[in-house]
Scaffold this motif. Structure first.
Motif, PDB file in Angstrom:
ATOM      1  N   VAL A  51     -21.251  35.615  17.680  1.00  0.00           N
ATOM      2  CA  VAL A  51     -20.388  35.511  16.501  1.00  0.00           C
ATOM      3  C   VAL A  51     -19.472  36.720  16.420  1.00  0.00           C
ATOM      4  O   VAL A  51     -19.912  37.868  16.531  1.00  0.00           O
ATOM      5  CB  VAL A  51     -21.241  35.380  15.215  1.00  0.00           C
ATOM      6  CG1 VAL A  51     -20.370  35.399  13.975  1.00  0.00           C
ATOM      7  CG2 VAL A  51     -22.074  34.103  15.271  1.00  0.00           C
ATOM      8  N   ILE A  52     -18.200  36.422  16.214  1.00  0.00           N
ATOM      9  CA  ILE A  52     -17.176  37.460  16.094  1.00  0.00           C
ATOM     10  C   ILE A  52     -16.633  37.441  14.670  1.00  0.00           C
ATOM     11  O   ILE A  52     -16.301  36.386  14.135  1.00  0.00           O
ATOM     12  CB  ILE A  52     -16.011  37.212  17.085  1.00  0.00           C
ATOM     13  CG1 ILE A  52     -16.525  37.103  18.533  1.00  0.00           C
ATOM     14  CG2 ILE A  52     -14.943  38.306  16.956  1.00  0.00           C
ATOM     15  CD1 ILE A  52     -17.229  38.323  19.064  1.00  0.00           C
ATOM     16  N   TYR A  53     -16.562  38.636  14.063  1.00  0.00           N
ATOM     17  CA  TYR A  53     -15.967  38.748  12.728  1.00  0.00           C
ATOM     18  C   TYR A  53     -14.923  39.848  12.733  1.00  0.00           C
ATOM     19  O   TYR A  53     -14.870  40.658  13.658  1.00  0.00           O
ATOM     20  CB  TYR A  53     -17.037  38.973  11.649  1.00  0.00           C
ATOM     21  CG  TYR A  53     -17.758  40.304  11.697  1.00  0.00           C
ATOM     22  CD1 TYR A  53     -17.414  41.330  10.822  1.00  0.00           C
ATOM     23  CD2 TYR A  53     -18.783  40.547  12.611  1.00  0.00           C
ATOM     24  CE1 TYR A  53     -18.080  42.547  10.839  1.00  0.00           C
ATOM     25  CE2 TYR A  53     -19.457  41.759  12.630  1.00  0.00           C
ATOM     26  CZ  TYR A  53     -19.097  42.752  11.753  1.00  0.00           C
ATOM     27  OH  TYR A  53     -19.752  43.962  11.776  1.00  0.00           O
ATOM     28  N   ASN A  54     -14.066  39.852  11.727  1.00  0.00           N
ATOM     29  CA  ASN A  54     -12.933  40.790  11.660  1.00  0.00           C
ATOM     30  C   ASN A  54     -12.144  40.791  12.964  1.00  0.00           C
ATOM     31  O   ASN A  54     -11.712  41.836  13.450  1.00  0.00           O
ATOM     32  CB  ASN A  54     -13.394  42.207  11.310  1.00  0.00           C
ATOM     33  CG  ASN A  54     -13.924  42.315   9.896  1.00  0.00           C
ATOM     34  OD1 ASN A  54     -13.752  41.411   9.086  1.00  0.00           O
ATOM     35  ND2 ASN A  54     -14.601  43.399   9.606  1.00  0.00           N
ATOM     36  N   ASP A  55     -12.002  39.634  13.561  1.00  0.00           N
ATOM     37  CA  ASP A  55     -11.227  39.364  14.778  1.00  0.00           C
ATOM     38  C   ASP A  55     -11.804  39.924  16.080  1.00  0.00           C
ATOM     39  O   ASP A  55     -11.543  39.384  17.133  1.00  0.00           O
ATOM     40  CB  ASP A  55      -9.775  39.850  14.638  1.00  0.00           C
ATOM     41  CG  ASP A  55      -9.027  39.097  13.557  1.00  0.00           C
ATOM     42  OD1 ASP A  55      -9.247  37.881  13.416  1.00  0.00           O
ATOM     43  OD2 ASP A  55      -8.216  39.722  12.853  1.00  0.00           O
ATOM     44  N   THR A  56     -12.580  41.006  16.040  1.00  0.00           N
ATOM     45  CA  THR A  56     -13.006  41.624  17.301  1.00  0.00           C
ATOM     46  C   THR A  56     -14.451  42.106  17.346  1.00  0.00           C
ATOM     47  O   THR A  56     -14.927  42.503  18.405  1.00  0.00           O
ATOM     48  CB  THR A  56     -12.124  42.860  17.614  1.00  0.00           C
ATOM     49  OG1 THR A  56     -12.257  43.805  16.542  1.00  0.00           O
ATOM     50  CG2 THR A  56     -10.664  42.493  17.798  1.00  0.00           C
ATOM     51  N   ILE A  57     -15.162  42.086  16.227  1.00  0.00           N
ATOM     52  CA  ILE A  57     -16.491  42.710  16.187  1.00  0.00           C
ATOM     53  C   ILE A  57     -17.582  41.669  16.446  1.00  0.00           C
ATOM     54  O   ILE A  57     -17.629  40.631  15.793  1.00  0.00           O
ATOM     55  CB  ILE A  57     -16.726  43.397  14.830  1.00  0.00           C
ATOM     56  CG1 ILE A  57     -15.643  44.451  14.578  1.00  0.00           C
ATOM     57  CG2 ILE A  57     -18.112  44.038  14.781  1.00  0.00           C
ATOM     58  CD1 ILE A  57     -15.644  45.023  13.178  1.00  0.00           C
ATOM     59  N   SER A  58     -18.455  41.984  17.390  1.00  0.00           N
ATOM     60  CA  SER A  58     -19.581  41.105  17.702  1.00  0.00           C
ATOM     61  C   SER A  58     -20.712  41.374  16.716  1.00  0.00           C
ATOM     62  O   SER A  58     -21.277  42.468  16.684  1.00  0.00           O
ATOM     63  CB  SER A  58     -20.080  41.358  19.125  1.00  0.00           C
ATOM     64  OG  SER A  58     -21.347  40.757  19.315  1.00  0.00           O
ATOM     65  N   LEU A  59     -21.058  40.369  15.922  1.00  0.00           N
ATOM     66  CA  LEU A  59     -22.162  40.499  14.972  1.00  0.00           C
ATOM     67  C   LEU A  59     -23.473  40.737  15.723  1.00  0.00           C
ATOM     68  O   LEU A  59     -24.290  41.557  15.311  1.00  0.00           O
ATOM     69  CB  LEU A  59     -22.254  39.255  14.088  1.00  0.00           C
ATOM     70  CG  LEU A  59     -23.312  39.267  12.995  1.00  0.00           C
ATOM     71  CD1 LEU A  59     -23.107  40.450  12.033  1.00  0.00           C
ATOM     72  CD2 LEU A  59     -23.295  37.953  12.237  1.00  0.00           C
ATOM     73  N   ASN A  60     -23.664  40.047  16.832  1.00  0.00           N
ATOM     74  CA  ASN A  60     -24.877  40.194  17.633  1.00  0.00           C
ATOM     75  C   ASN A  60     -25.040  41.656  18.065  1.00  0.00           C
ATOM     76  O   ASN A  60     -26.113  42.243  17.908  1.00  0.00           O
ATOM     77  CB  ASN A  60     -24.821  39.296  18.870  1.00  0.00           C
ATOM     78  CG  ASN A  60     -24.476  37.861  18.556  1.00  0.00           C
ATOM     79  OD1 ASN A  60     -23.455  37.585  17.924  1.00  0.00           O
ATOM     80  ND2 ASN A  60     -25.297  36.938  19.001  1.00  0.00           N
ATOM     81  N   TYR A  61     -23.978  42.229  18.597  1.00  0.00           N
ATOM     82  CA  TYR A  61     -24.019  43.621  19.071  1.00  0.00           C
ATOM     83  C   TYR A  61     -24.218  44.610  17.923  1.00  0.00           C
ATOM     84  O   TYR A  61     -24.971  45.564  18.042  1.00  0.00           O
ATOM     85  CB  TYR A  61     -22.732  43.975  19.820  1.00  0.00           C
ATOM     86  CG  TYR A  61     -22.637  43.433  21.231  1.00  0.00           C
ATOM     87  CD1 TYR A  61     -23.571  42.537  21.758  1.00  0.00           C
ATOM     88  CD2 TYR A  61     -21.587  43.816  22.054  1.00  0.00           C
ATOM     89  CE1 TYR A  61     -23.457  42.052  23.049  1.00  0.00           C
ATOM     90  CE2 TYR A  61     -21.474  43.340  23.357  1.00  0.00           C
ATOM     91  CZ  TYR A  61     -22.414  42.458  23.848  1.00  0.00           C
ATOM     92  OH  TYR A  61     -22.301  41.988  25.130  1.00  0.00           O
ATOM     93  N   GLU A  62     -23.524  44.362  16.812  1.00  0.00           N
ATOM     94  CA  GLU A  62     -23.605  45.290  15.681  1.00  0.00           C
ATOM     95  C   GLU A  62     -25.022  45.369  15.104  1.00  0.00           C
ATOM     96  O   GLU A  62     -25.475  46.441  14.725  1.00  0.00           O
ATOM     97  CB  GLU A  62     -22.607  44.917  14.587  1.00  0.00           C
ATOM     98  CG  GLU A  62     -21.178  45.294  14.919  1.00  0.00           C
ATOM     99  CD  GLU A  62     -20.979  46.784  15.147  1.00  0.00           C
ATOM    100  OE1 GLU A  62     -21.384  47.602  14.294  1.00  0.00           O
ATOM    101  OE2 GLU A  62     -20.403  47.140  16.195  1.00  0.00           O
ATOM    102  N   LEU A  63     -25.702  44.243  15.034  1.00  0.00           N
ATOM    103  CA  LEU A  63     -27.075  44.261  14.509  1.00  0.00           C
ATOM    104  C   LEU A  63     -27.990  45.108  15.389  1.00  0.00           C
ATOM    105  O   LEU A  63     -28.800  45.889  14.878  1.00  0.00           O
ATOM    106  CB  LEU A  63     -27.622  42.836  14.380  1.00  0.00           C
ATOM    107  CG  LEU A  63     -27.127  42.086  13.147  1.00  0.00           C
ATOM    108  CD1 LEU A  63     -27.295  40.588  13.317  1.00  0.00           C
ATOM    109  CD2 LEU A  63     -27.865  42.569  11.907  1.00  0.00           C
ATOM    110  N   VAL A  64     -27.853  44.992  16.689  1.00  0.00           N
ATOM    111  CA  VAL A  64     -28.676  45.791  17.606  1.00  0.00           C
ATOM    112  C   VAL A  64     -28.266  47.257  17.522  1.00  0.00           C
ATOM    113  O   VAL A  64     -29.120  48.150  17.441  1.00  0.00           O
ATOM    114  CB  VAL A  64     -28.573  45.248  19.056  1.00  0.00           C
ATOM    115  CG1 VAL A  64     -29.321  46.158  20.024  1.00  0.00           C
ATOM    116  CG2 VAL A  64     -29.126  43.830  19.124  1.00  0.00           C
ATOM    117  N   LYS A  65     -26.978  47.503  17.495  1.00  0.00           N
ATOM    118  CA  LYS A  65     -26.440  48.873  17.413  1.00  0.00           C
ATOM    119  C   LYS A  65     -26.924  49.600  16.154  1.00  0.00           C
ATOM    120  O   LYS A  65     -27.233  50.787  16.184  1.00  0.00           O
ATOM    121  CB  LYS A  65     -24.911  48.788  17.422  1.00  0.00           C
ATOM    122  CG  LYS A  65     -24.185  50.096  17.451  1.00  0.00           C
ATOM    123  CD  LYS A  65     -22.682  49.801  17.531  1.00  0.00           C
ATOM    124  CE  LYS A  65     -21.848  51.010  17.360  1.00  0.00           C
ATOM    125  NZ  LYS A  65     -20.408  50.685  17.381  1.00  0.00           N
TER     126      LYS A  65
END
Length: 160
Positions: free
Chosen positions: A94-108
């Protein structure tokens, strides 16, 4: 005619695999699952691919859900479908705000584990390793229990 029908049936999984859907996130179930309302008013359930957030009674479950809510609730997101699971959920990046990966952000942010059983994504593993080293989010607890172990323990407890 039967041959054409058979070919179409065989192609359906590949069509779903390459599908990208845009829509509004209208409900956050938990840290790794939400409901998306598409432009044609279809409601679909999305499960984030390759990660696993804490279960409801685990530490950081509420924080993961809140992070997802803050990031995407009421917003238009891009859902890159990998497959559908046995529950009919769209397993997706899932991508939000045009470029941010929700999957990656949760792990980060230390709010999800890289679900290695279902993923070989080296980026997710690097993000988890860094979050762990920096003691971010759930990694503050040196005995953090992965959700799949938590679920397995609950199943065994119920059987006893």
């Amino acid at each position: 005619m039967q041959k054409a029908f058979l070919i179409i049936l065989l192609l359906i999984p590949f069509i779903v695999l390459s599908q990208t859907i845009s829509g509004k996130a209208v409900a956050i179930t938990d840290g790794d699952t939400f409901k998306l309302l598409t432009k044609d008013s279809t409601l679909i359930k999305v499960r984030l691919a390759n990660i696993d957030c804490p279960e409801k009674k685990q530490p950081f479950s509420a924080k993961a859900k809140q992070f997802v809510s803050d990031a995407i609730f009421g917003k238009i997101v891009e859902v890159r479908v990998l497959k559908k699971d046995r529950y009919g959920r769209y397993i997706s990046n899932v991508i939000y705000n045009d470029t941010i990966s929700l999957n990656y952000e949760l792990v980060k942010q230390g709010l999800a584990w890289h679900y290695v059983k279902y993923s070989k994504d080296k980026n997710l593993q690097s993000l988890e390793d860094k979050a762990k080293a920096d003691k971010v989010g759930l990694w503050q607890d040196k005995n953090a229990i992965a959700p799949w172990e938590w679920r397995d323990h609950k199943k065994k407890k119920v059987k006893l």
